[in-house]
Structures are given as C-alpha cells and as structure tokens.
Design a protein around this motif. Sequence first.
Motif, PDB file in Angstrom:
ATOM      1  N   CYS A 136      -9.429 -32.055 -58.687  1.00  0.00           N
ATOM      2  CA  CYS A 136      -9.231 -31.865 -60.133  1.00  0.00           C
ATOM      3  C   CYS A 136     -10.590 -31.708 -60.810  1.00  0.00           C
ATOM      4  O   CYS A 136     -11.427 -32.618 -60.762  1.00  0.00           O
ATOM      5  CB  CYS A 136      -8.476 -33.051 -60.734  1.00  0.00           C
ATOM      6  SG  CYS A 136      -8.326 -32.902 -62.523  1.00  0.00           S
ATOM      7  N   VAL A 160     -11.509 -31.822 -63.859  1.00  0.00           N
ATOM      8  CA  VAL A 160     -11.790 -32.591 -65.078  1.00  0.00           C
ATOM      9  C   VAL A 160     -11.509 -34.085 -64.903  1.00  0.00           C
ATOM     10  O   VAL A 160     -11.493 -34.833 -65.883  1.00  0.00           O
ATOM     11  CB  VAL A 160     -10.983 -32.040 -66.279  1.00  0.00           C
ATOM     12  CG1 VAL A 160     -11.424 -30.622 -66.618  1.00  0.00           C
ATOM     13  CG2 VAL A 160      -9.481 -32.094 -66.012  1.00  0.00           C
ATOM     14  N   CYS A 166      -5.879 -33.426 -68.662  1.00  0.00           N
ATOM     15  CA  CYS A 166      -5.423 -32.270 -67.864  1.00  0.00           C
ATOM     16  C   CYS A 166      -5.520 -30.974 -68.665  1.00  0.00           C
ATOM     17  O   CYS A 166      -5.083 -30.904 -69.814  1.00  0.00           O
ATOM     18  CB  CYS A 166      -3.980 -32.510 -67.425  1.00  0.00           C
ATOM     19  SG  CYS A 166      -3.279 -31.136 -66.493  1.00  0.00           S
ATOM     20  N   THR A 167      -6.060 -29.944 -68.024  1.00  0.00           N
ATOM     21  CA  THR A 167      -6.168 -28.616 -68.664  1.00  0.00           C
ATOM     22  C   THR A 167      -5.122 -27.649 -68.122  1.00  0.00           C
ATOM     23  O   THR A 167      -5.176 -26.459 -68.425  1.00  0.00           O
ATOM     24  CB  THR A 167      -7.564 -28.023 -68.415  1.00  0.00           C
ATOM     25  OG1 THR A 167      -7.754 -27.920 -66.991  1.00  0.00           O
ATOM     26  CG2 THR A 167      -8.660 -28.886 -69.018  1.00  0.00           C
ATOM     27  N   CYS A 213      -4.808 -26.401 -65.162  1.00  0.00           N
ATOM     28  CA  CYS A 213      -5.390 -25.341 -64.337  1.00  0.00           C
ATOM     29  C   CYS A 213      -4.591 -25.143 -63.037  1.00  0.00           C
ATOM     30  O   CYS A 213      -4.733 -24.127 -62.367  1.00  0.00           O
ATOM     31  CB  CYS A 213      -6.842 -25.669 -64.003  1.00  0.00           C
ATOM     32  SG  CYS A 213      -7.014 -27.053 -62.834  1.00  0.00           S
ATOM     33  N   ASP A 214      -3.799 -26.128 -62.669  1.00  0.00           N
ATOM     34  CA  ASP A 214      -2.927 -26.084 -61.475  1.00  0.00           C
ATOM     35  C   ASP A 214      -3.666 -26.079 -60.139  1.00  0.00           C
ATOM     36  O   ASP A 214      -3.080 -25.755 -59.103  1.00  0.00           O
ATOM     37  CB  ASP A 214      -1.946 -24.904 -61.541  1.00  0.00           C
ATOM     38  CG  ASP A 214      -0.825 -25.161 -62.544  1.00  0.00           C
ATOM     39  OD1 ASP A 214      -0.716 -26.306 -63.025  1.00  0.00           O
ATOM     40  OD2 ASP A 214      -0.071 -24.228 -62.838  1.00  0.00           O
ATOM     41  N   CYS A 243      -4.509 -28.696 -58.543  1.00  0.00           N
ATOM     42  CA  CYS A 243      -3.844 -29.739 -57.746  1.00  0.00           C
ATOM     43  C   CYS A 243      -2.606 -29.189 -57.041  1.00  0.00           C
ATOM     44  O   CYS A 243      -2.316 -29.558 -55.901  1.00  0.00           O
ATOM     45  CB  CYS A 243      -3.477 -30.937 -58.620  1.00  0.00           C
ATOM     46  SG  CYS A 243      -2.579 -30.495 -60.113  1.00  0.00           S
TER      47      CYS A 243
HETATM   48  S1  SF4 Z   1      -3.579 -29.122 -63.430  1.00  0.00           S
HETATM   49 FE1  SF4 Z   1      -4.086 -30.643 -61.856  1.00  0.00          FE
HETATM   50  S2  SF4 Z   1      -6.165 -30.072 -61.153  1.00  0.00           S
HETATM   51 FE2  SF4 Z   1      -5.828 -29.007 -63.122  1.00  0.00          FE
HETATM   52  S3  SF4 Z   1      -6.642 -30.384 -64.694  1.00  0.00           S
HETATM   53 FE3  SF4 Z   1      -4.460 -30.898 -64.504  1.00  0.00          FE
HETATM   54  S4  SF4 Z   1      -4.367 -32.551 -63.012  1.00  0.00           S
HETATM   55 FE4  SF4 Z   1      -6.401 -31.579 -62.804  1.00  0.00          FE
END
Ligand code: SF4
Length: 297
Positions: free
Chosen positions: A56, A58, A85-86, A88-89, A91
């Motif tokens: 991740c 961030v 969380c942004t 971004c996927d 994870c």
């Molecule tokens: S989508 Fe997943 S990897 Fe992306 S910022 Fe959120 S928790 Fe972190």
Amino acid sequence: MVRVATVNQIIPFSCVDGPGSRLVIFLQGCNFNCKNCHNPHTIDMCDSCGDCVATCPVGALSLSLSEVTEAVITKPRVLWDSDKCTQCDTCLSTCPKQSSPKTRQYSVPQMLELIRSQVHFINGITVSGGEATLQLPFIIELFQAIKASPDLKHLSCMIDSNGYLSESGWEQVMPYLDGAMIDLKSWQQHTHHYITGRDNHRVFISLKLLAAEGKLYEIRLLYIPRVSDFDNEINAVAGYLSQLPASVRVKLNAFQHHGVTGEARQWGTCSEQQMQQLAAQLSQRGVRNLVLPNVYL
Ligand code: SF4
Ligand code: SF4
C-alpha cells in the motif's frame, strides 16, 4: 455473541437494485467462481496473510497485534484505514487469493444506524454480494430488526442472489423477505458449470420456490454471445420464462469487459443489436415484462 457481517461496500442510494430507491449492502464472499465476474475481489474472504500490507503506497493497511488470552492466541488481522486509502487498488492486484482487505465488519445495530441515516431517501434495502446468502443469519437478524422497528418497517427488504441457497435457507428468511432478484447464468448444466463452477439445479429450485411464494421480483439473464446458451436454447428458455408469474421482471444483461479478468477478457461483448435480437426472440415466444439495459459499456 454479537453477529457481524463482512461488508465489501455499501451504496446509500441505488435505482437499479430492486424497486424504487434503495440502500444496497454488498457482502464479501461468494460460492460461485464466475469467469465473467465484474468484481472478482468480492469472491474470497481475506485470511489476513498480510501480503498486501507492505504494497500500500499510503500506509492505509496494517496488521493488528496478536491477542493472547488464557485460552487462545488470535492471529493478527489486516486493518484498513479508509481515510488514508486513495482507492488505487494496488492491494487487490497483490492479493494471492483475489480477495480484498478493504472490508468492514458491521453488527446489526451498526447497520440499522446507517439505514436510519438514509431512511428519508430510500424505499428499501437490498442485500447483495458476492453472494449475499452466505451470511444468511446476519440478513435474517437485520430484516427481523427492520420489520420490528416502527421507524423502519415501511422499508422493503430484498436479496440479490445467485440462487444457490437451499430451500431450508429460503424458508428461514421468507417471513421477512419482500422480494428477490435471482441470476440465471445459463440454461444447460454444462454451460452453467463452465461459467460459474457450479451447476444450476439449485437455481431452478430457488426460482420455483420464490415464484410460488410471490417473492420473485426479477430473474436476470446475462447474455454472453457464443458462451451463454440462451440463444441456442431459445424455445426452452422462452417456455420457462413465459410460465413465471406475469409480475416477474425478466431483466436481460449484456456482457461487457468492465472489471473482468482471465479468459473472459477474450470473450466477445454483447452489442445493443445482439441484445435486441435476443429480446425479440423471447418476445415472439410469449415472454413478457422484459427489461433491457440502458447502456452498453
Ligand atoms: S486501494 Fe489498497 S493499496 Fe491502494 S491506498 Fe487503498 S488500501 Fe492502499
Ligand atoms: S487481502 Fe489478500 S493479501 Fe491482503 S491480507 Fe487479505 S488475503 Fe492477504
């Protein structure tokens, strides 16, 4: 023991998940493994292996500490900070199980509080997934609580399901259920098994039971040209659909690539013309109450 559900997402307002405007709860976990799944990270349950935490960018993911009591040592759980969380996927693409760490646990009182915050804007709630009915005890408790609450009891309670729930499962939830939307993903057993990993005899049992109880709101057919077999089996499909109660909506969905992974990316999508052709074939054979997609993306 407090009953909780593992929730992937909640949409506070939807017009496409049952009648009127609805709050929709998407539960994590599914017992089908559809090649065409548009949201494959809702299929498996996270086992807190921790692989995604370091990826991740961030720092929105972390692992809880182990809890040690006299009787048990619980293993660390992955924690998700939605404020950081942004979306971004990263994870999701890291996870070896195609699961998601971005889930939340809700108790029934917590879910009721959320529903109350939206009550002036909605006609009802829909529990979807994943496969909603894998968390049936939570659904029953939630629907019971809604029906017993003077300020919520006017809300209709619906389930969006793949139809694999057993008869005894439907019978448990039936007293509190206002309606169900059920997917029929293919006509022939072998086609259904190829697409979903399961055969469809339990789907037909669910459809029959719900129709007999007057609680089948909608049957959904996903048309995947040259993969699903509704066009090859048009007489049998039309014969089946036209004997359902006249009130049942027959919703046709057109396969598209959005969110799809694996071999289904190579399958052709369904154009508006192909959808219209299927609808015309069904209509000519007496199927009523057809609902077609508004968009083909
Ligand atoms: S989508 Fe997943 S990897 Fe992306 S910022 Fe959120 S928790 Fe972190
Ligand atoms: S989401 Fe996947 S990678 Fe992350 S902890 Fe859960 S199982 Fe492991």
